[in-house]
Each structure stands twice: as structure tokens, then as C-alpha cells.
Scaffold this active site. Structure first.
Site, PDB file in Angstrom:
ATOM      1  N   ASP A  14      36.876   4.391 -22.230  1.00 61.56           N
ATOM      2  CA  ASP A  14      37.148   2.716 -22.476  1.00 61.56           C
ATOM      3  C   ASP A  14      36.745   2.355 -21.113  1.00 61.56           C
ATOM      4  O   ASP A  14      36.031   1.359 -20.794  1.00 61.56           O
ATOM      5  CB  ASP A  14      38.741   2.492 -22.816  1.00 61.56           C
ATOM      6  CG  ASP A  14      38.776   2.823 -24.240  1.00 61.56           C
ATOM      7  OD1 ASP A  14      38.032   2.967 -24.958  1.00 61.56           O
ATOM      8  OD2 ASP A  14      40.060   2.570 -24.531  1.00 61.56           O
ATOM      9  N   HIS A  15      37.223   3.033 -19.984  1.00 56.77           N
ATOM     10  CA  HIS A  15      37.175   2.532 -18.467  1.00 56.77           C
ATOM     11  C   HIS A  15      35.726   2.519 -17.829  1.00 56.77           C
ATOM     12  O   HIS A  15      35.654   2.054 -16.781  1.00 56.77           O
ATOM     13  CB  HIS A  15      38.265   3.144 -17.592  1.00 56.77           C
ATOM     14  CG  HIS A  15      39.745   2.400 -18.011  1.00 56.77           C
ATOM     15  ND1 HIS A  15      39.979   1.251 -18.246  1.00 56.77           N
ATOM     16  CD2 HIS A  15      40.655   2.952 -18.640  1.00 56.77           C
ATOM     17  CE1 HIS A  15      41.223   0.985 -18.852  1.00 56.77           C
ATOM     18  NE2 HIS A  15      41.815   2.228 -19.208  1.00 56.77           N
ATOM     19  N   ARG A  23      30.961  -6.257 -14.091  1.00 56.80           N
ATOM     20  CA  ARG A  23      29.711  -6.818 -13.227  1.00 56.80           C
ATOM     21  C   ARG A  23      28.691  -7.464 -14.306  1.00 56.80           C
ATOM     22  O   ARG A  23      27.636  -7.869 -13.808  1.00 56.80           O
ATOM     23  CB  ARG A  23      28.870  -5.738 -12.433  1.00 56.80           C
ATOM     24  CG  ARG A  23      29.515  -5.567 -11.159  1.00 56.80           C
ATOM     25  CD  ARG A  23      29.591  -6.547 -10.211  1.00 56.80           C
ATOM     26  NE  ARG A  23      28.339  -6.667  -9.607  1.00 56.80           N
ATOM     27  CZ  ARG A  23      27.902  -6.132  -8.421  1.00 56.80           C
ATOM     28  NH1 ARG A  23      28.806  -5.459  -7.545  1.00 56.80           N
ATOM     29  NH2 ARG A  23      26.601  -6.258  -8.073  1.00 56.80           N
ATOM     30  N   HIS A  55      36.539  -3.943 -23.018  1.00 52.36           N
ATOM     31  CA  HIS A  55      35.766  -2.984 -22.543  1.00 52.36           C
ATOM     32  C   HIS A  55      34.870  -2.312 -23.458  1.00 52.36           C
ATOM     33  O   HIS A  55      33.726  -2.907 -23.461  1.00 52.36           O
ATOM     34  CB  HIS A  55      36.950  -1.643 -22.049  1.00 52.36           C
ATOM     35  CG  HIS A  55      37.943  -1.323 -22.689  1.00 52.36           C
ATOM     36  ND1 HIS A  55      38.013  -0.960 -24.079  1.00 52.36           N
ATOM     37  CD2 HIS A  55      39.207  -1.286 -22.231  1.00 52.36           C
ATOM     38  CE1 HIS A  55      39.359  -0.859 -24.259  1.00 52.36           C
ATOM     39  NE2 HIS A  55      40.117  -0.894 -23.388  1.00 52.36           N
ATOM     40  N   THR A 105      47.401  -2.286 -20.860  1.00 49.98           N
ATOM     41  CA  THR A 105      47.023  -1.261 -21.653  1.00 49.98           C
ATOM     42  C   THR A 105      47.966  -0.872 -23.019  1.00 49.98           C
ATOM     43  O   THR A 105      48.995  -1.856 -23.097  1.00 49.98           O
ATOM     44  CB  THR A 105      46.873   0.014 -20.657  1.00 49.98           C
ATOM     45  OG1 THR A 105      46.520   1.368 -21.609  1.00 49.98           O
ATOM     46  CG2 THR A 105      48.449   0.339 -20.272  1.00 49.98           C
ATOM     47  N   HIS A 198      48.011   9.063 -23.363  1.00 47.43           N
ATOM     48  CA  HIS A 198      48.480   8.108 -22.489  1.00 47.43           C
ATOM     49  C   HIS A 198      49.057   8.439 -21.200  1.00 47.43           C
ATOM     50  O   HIS A 198      50.133   8.928 -21.224  1.00 47.43           O
ATOM     51  CB  HIS A 198      49.355   7.112 -23.173  1.00 47.43           C
ATOM     52  CG  HIS A 198      49.343   5.735 -22.424  1.00 47.43           C
ATOM     53  ND1 HIS A 198      48.225   4.599 -22.683  1.00 47.43           N
ATOM     54  CD2 HIS A 198      49.909   5.418 -21.235  1.00 47.43           C
ATOM     55  CE1 HIS A 198      48.517   3.699 -21.927  1.00 47.43           C
ATOM     56  NE2 HIS A 198      49.648   4.034 -21.099  1.00 47.43           N
ATOM     57  N   GLY A 199      48.481   8.266 -20.037  1.00 52.34           N
ATOM     58  CA  GLY A 199      48.935   8.573 -18.716  1.00 52.34           C
ATOM     59  C   GLY A 199      48.883   9.865 -18.370  1.00 52.34           C
ATOM     60  O   GLY A 199      49.422  10.163 -17.101  1.00 52.34           O
ATOM     61  N   GLY A 220      41.897   9.180 -20.500  1.00 50.90           N
ATOM     62  CA  GLY A 220      40.924   8.662 -20.037  1.00 50.90           C
ATOM     63  C   GLY A 220      41.120   8.194 -18.721  1.00 50.90           C
ATOM     64  O   GLY A 220      40.448   8.543 -17.777  1.00 50.90           O
TER      65      GLY A 220
END
Ligand code: PXP
Length: 247
Positions: A14-15, A23, A55, A105, A198-199, A220
Site C-alpha cells: 500500500d505505501h 507526488r 493509496h 490506518t 499490522h504493526g 507493510g
């Protein structure tokens, strides 16, 4: 159960798309990131198609499925729009996650208990299409039992709370770990695959490998952050060479 199962790694890209969208460019390309992840040993690619498309977008999802058949674990909110997209795109796996538009998130797990009929029905529709189903829930016994009753194939426990406690509070972290361990056994003995997400980072994931029935982690943010820092040095050295007319 004493024998440890293999743990699959799903890389959440995703990131990469977050950075691209910041941008308004066409790079960094999430498809390229998926290719690198799979070539580096990742077992699957996880991507969350959010309602606001902040995203990953619809085209990314189609491109991932076309470029890497059988590798996309698509995360979606539980609504008709997303269900129809999943049925149309046909990923190998679909993880149902809660979604609130304003959150930074995915801040917690699904409340399966309060809408069990809805989730059970959604699960059947996806499974009938041959899609592997997963519910993203907090490690809470009632939510797990409700997920089991819905007939879901996998449960992904939200590790956010555990990962915070791991660094902040040893005693509470150990209590949370024991709970996750026991719920993982319950899920496994009920025939579900156990996933965590997650995390997670290197240290928390290493600790969680002590749970023998863990079968998949989806990671991620940490991996992308780590990749940016570890890739900065070679990128800058390469540019400095160009500045020095040293091609
Ligand atoms: N698994 C699920 C279901 C998620 O929603 C997310 C993103 O919140 C992740 C895994 C990956 O989490 P992170 O980016 O913190 O590694």
C-alpha cells in the site's frame, strides 16, 4: 500441537502507492514493488483497496492480478461495492477489514459478532467463487468464535495492540502474548488458518514465531520504511557519481 507450521510472508505494498500518489507521479510503481517482493521470497502480495483510494487504486489491483496470478491477497471493507470488485477481480485471497474513512490506518478488527449474518453471507459468496476468505479481527475470543461460526477459512489477528505493548510494557505484553497464543490454538483446532498482521517488525515477528500454528504474516509499513532507509545510501552514491560526471 508441537510441530511448527511454515509461516508465509505476505508483503503489503500500500505505501508504495502512498508515495506515488503524494507526488501524483507514476512511480514508485506498486507492480514493480510486488515483483521485487515475490522475487525476494514473499509468498503473496497484500493490498488494501480503500473506499477513498488513498493509496492502491482499482487499476493497481487489476495489474497485480494480471502480472502475478494467484498472488494477490486483497483487503476490502465489507460492503457491496468492494464485494463486487473482489468477485470481478478474483484474487486468490480476500481479507475483510473494517474501514473508517478518517482513520490513518486500520485501527482495529472487525466486529463480526454484531453482524454475524452479514459476514457469514459475504464469506459464502466469496468462497463460492473459490476465493480464500479471511477476517481481520482483534484477538478477542467472542470475535474469533463468531468468525468460526461464519465459516471463514482464515483469521488474521490485529497485532497493533501487541506491538505497542511489546515496546512499552513487558508485563502487559506477556499477558497479551499468552492470549494471542491461546486464541491461535483455538482457531487452528477449529480448522482455521492463523494469520497475524499490522504493526509487525523484525523483533515482534521473531517473538510471534514462537506460536507453532501461525501460518501467515502480512507486513507493510515496517518493510517499506526499512527499504527506504537501507536503499538511501546506494541511491545517493549513484547520484553523486553522476554529479561528478563519473558515469
Ligand atoms: N494486515 C491487514 C489486514 C492490514 O489492514 C494491514 C494494514 O493495516 C496490514 C496487515 C499491514 O500492516 P502494517 O502496514 O502495519 O505492516
Amino acid at each position: 500441537m508441537t510441530e511448527s507450521l511454515d509461516i508465509k510472508l505476505g508483503v503489503n505494498i500500500d505505501h508504495i502507492a502512498t508515495l506515488r500518489n503524494a507526488r501524483g507521479e507514476n512511480f514508485p510503481d506498486p507492480i514493480k514493488a510486488a515483483e521485487i517482493a515475490l522475487n525476494s521470497g514473499a509468498d503473496s502480495i497484500t493490498a488494501h483497496l480503500r473506499e477513498d483510494r488513498r493509496h492502491i487504486n482499482d487499476e493497481d489491483i487489476k495489474n497485480i492480478v494480471n502480472a502475478f496470478p494467484g498472488k494477490l491477497n486483497l483487503e476490502i471493507a465489507a460492503n457491496d461495492e468492494m464485494k463486487n470488485i473482489a468477485l470481478n477481480v478474483n484474487p486468490f485471497s480476500c481479507c475483510i477489514v473494517p474501514e473508517r474513512r478518517e482513520e490513518l490506518t486500520t485501527e482495529g478488527g472487525l466486529d463480526v459478532l454484531s453482524k454475524a449474518n452479514y459476514y457469514s453471507n459475504l464469506n459464502s459468496i466469496l468462497r463460492d467463487k473459490g476465493i480464500r476468505t479471511s477476517f481481520f479481527i482483534d484477538p478477542i475470543e467472542d470475535q474469533l468464535k463468531s468468525s468460526i461460526d461464519c465459516g471463514v477459512e482464515c483469521v488474521e489477528f490485529h497485532m497493533g495492540k501487541y506491538c505497542r505493548l511489546f515496546y512499552d510494557d513487558d508485563v502487559q505484553a506477556e499477558i497479551e502474548f499468552k492470549k494471542i497464543y491461546e486464541l491461535s490454538i483455538l482457531a487452528h483446532e477449529s480448522g482455521l488458518q492463523v494469520h497475524f498482521g499490522h504493526g509487525l517488525d523484525y523483533t515482534t515477528t521473531k517473538k510471534l514465531t514462537e506460536i507453532p500454528c501461525l501460518q501467515e504474516v502480512n507486513i507493510g509499513f515496517f518493510l517499506i520504511a526499512e527499504a527506504i532507509l537501507s536503499g538511501l545510501e546506494p541511491s545517493i552514491r549513484k547520484m553523486k557519481k553522476i554529479c561528478n560526471r563519473n558515469f
